[in-house]
Scaffold this active site. Sequence first.
Site, short mmCIF file in Angstrom:
data_model
loop_
_atom_site.label_atom_id
_atom_site.label_comp_id
_atom_site.label_asym_id
_atom_site.label_seq_id
_atom_site.Cartn_x
_atom_site.Cartn_y
_atom_site.Cartn_z
N PHE A 1 24.07 19.37 18.49
CA PHE A 1 25.04 19.98 17.58
C PHE A 1 25.36 21.42 17.97
O PHE A 1 26.43 21.93 17.63
CB PHE A 1 24.48 20.04 16.15
N SER B 1 35.05 16.00 18.26
CA SER B 1 35.90 16.33 17.12
C SER B 1 37.24 15.61 17.22
O SER B 1 37.75 15.36 18.32
CB SER B 1 36.14 17.84 17.13
N TYR C 1 38.14 26.24 21.79
CA TYR C 1 37.15 25.42 21.07
C TYR C 1 37.40 23.94 21.35
O TYR C 1 36.50 23.20 21.75
CB TYR C 1 37.22 25.71 19.56
N LYS D 1 35.26 20.76 23.59
CA LYS D 1 34.92 19.40 23.15
C LYS D 1 35.42 18.38 24.18
O LYS D 1 34.71 17.44 24.53
CB LYS D 1 35.53 19.10 21.77
N ASN E 1 37.18 15.59 9.23
CA ASN E 1 36.91 16.87 8.53
C ASN E 1 35.68 16.74 7.64
O ASN E 1 35.79 16.24 6.51
CB ASN E 1 38.12 17.26 7.69
N ASN F 1 37.04 29.66 7.15
CA ASN F 1 38.25 29.17 7.81
C ASN F 1 38.67 27.84 7.23
O ASN F 1 39.85 27.50 7.22
CB ASN F 1 37.98 28.93 9.30
N SER G 1 45.04 30.10 -0.46
CA SER G 1 46.35 29.97 0.18
C SER G 1 46.49 28.56 0.74
O SER G 1 45.63 28.12 1.52
CB SER G 1 46.48 30.96 1.35
N GLY H 1 48.98 26.44 14.76
CA GLY H 1 48.01 25.54 15.38
C GLY H 1 47.65 24.32 14.55
O GLY H 1 47.05 23.38 15.06
N ASP H 2 48.01 24.31 13.25
CA ASP H 2 47.68 23.14 12.43
C ASP H 2 48.53 21.94 12.81
O ASP H 2 49.75 22.07 12.98
CB ASP H 2 47.91 23.44 10.93
#
Length: 342
Positions: free
Chosen positions: A84, A128, A153, A157, A183, A202, A220, A301-302
């Site tokens: 992990f 992920s 990041y 992965k 998630n 985050n 938000s 980035g979402d």
Amino acid sequence: MDRKKTVLISGGAGYIGSHTSVELIEAGYDVVIVDNFSNSEKGAVEGVVKITGREVPFELVDTCDKDALRRIFEKYEFDSVIHFAAYKAVGESMEDPLKYYSNNLVSFLNIVALMKEFKRPNILFSSSATVYGEADELPVTEETPRQPATSPYGNTKQMAEDILRDCCRSYVDIYGIALRYFNPIGAHPSAMIGELPRGIPNNLVPFVTQTAAGIRECLSVFGNDYDTPDGTCLRDYIDVVDLAKAHLAAVNRMVSDKMDGKYEIFNVGTGNPVSVLELLTTFEDVNNLKLPYKIVDRRPGDVTAVWADTAKANEVLGWKAERTLGETLKSAWEWEKRVRGL
Ligand code: UFG
């Protein structure tokens, strides 16, 4: 210690690592936790001990320090490793890519190299859903093509998955499973362990629980103009205890030599897409409170939507997510209240 029944857990004091340690111990495994507390607390290991009523060997070691890690391989007999230990903040990885590449890749390479040297065959790697990016087809299966990573990041992965695949192919003694988490949210029903982000969270659920606790003024919601039923992003929120049980199922599969080949990948999610607003409403309903929130701009980035096709994990691992979103969001709030003394 029976080496088949012993598992080294790097990052075992972390959010998913601590929950997985509990599930493994309760299923009869011995675990050895290795952590450097870079993003976790001693209290998590104490929580594991309290929940299970068992002493848990703990080693304060940075997995990037190969000599220190070698001493752990010399000291304990184990067949399996769950790796992990890694940094996990997407935004921070954009600001400081080297921090992510060196930490996440060096620790991973050290683990695999020592497994080879000491003939410890099984590794479970924390991958992920980020590897799917903005997918062309939904839900995503394990065969859905990965998209180029949009953050260092995410790239660590993808790179670690590829390194693991190659090592499993080339080294007779190495077997690997990559679990692609969607998630992860929620906390252990005992409220003894849970997610404890440092600073401003985050991720959505810690921000929600901290807002409910009065630590943050207002949540938000990042964008309500996406092409989704209510305009907010869709994700597959998986309960952390269910996720921990997926690790148990994967370890069982490895130690009983049931793998199909030497390297396997599984999606670990619920299969249900949930919007940000649906999550907020469910949180309010099950916990009987109101949450101040406002709609703000999209977060760069979402992705619009990603959720799992879980058929492979359901059929091959014999695992299925069980807790409802409501139960999970209740556990997240119970944990936050305990941490804050509310
Ligand atoms: N969101 C908000 N407000 C917040 C935080 C999040 O509206 O304060 C929204 C996001 O825009 C997104 C959803 O809530 O739509 C979930 O956001 P998270 O940050 O909780 O999770 P992500 O899906 O962005 O991130 C997860 C993992 C990462 C992984 C990423 C990529 O936490 O490790 O998926 O798929 F890289």
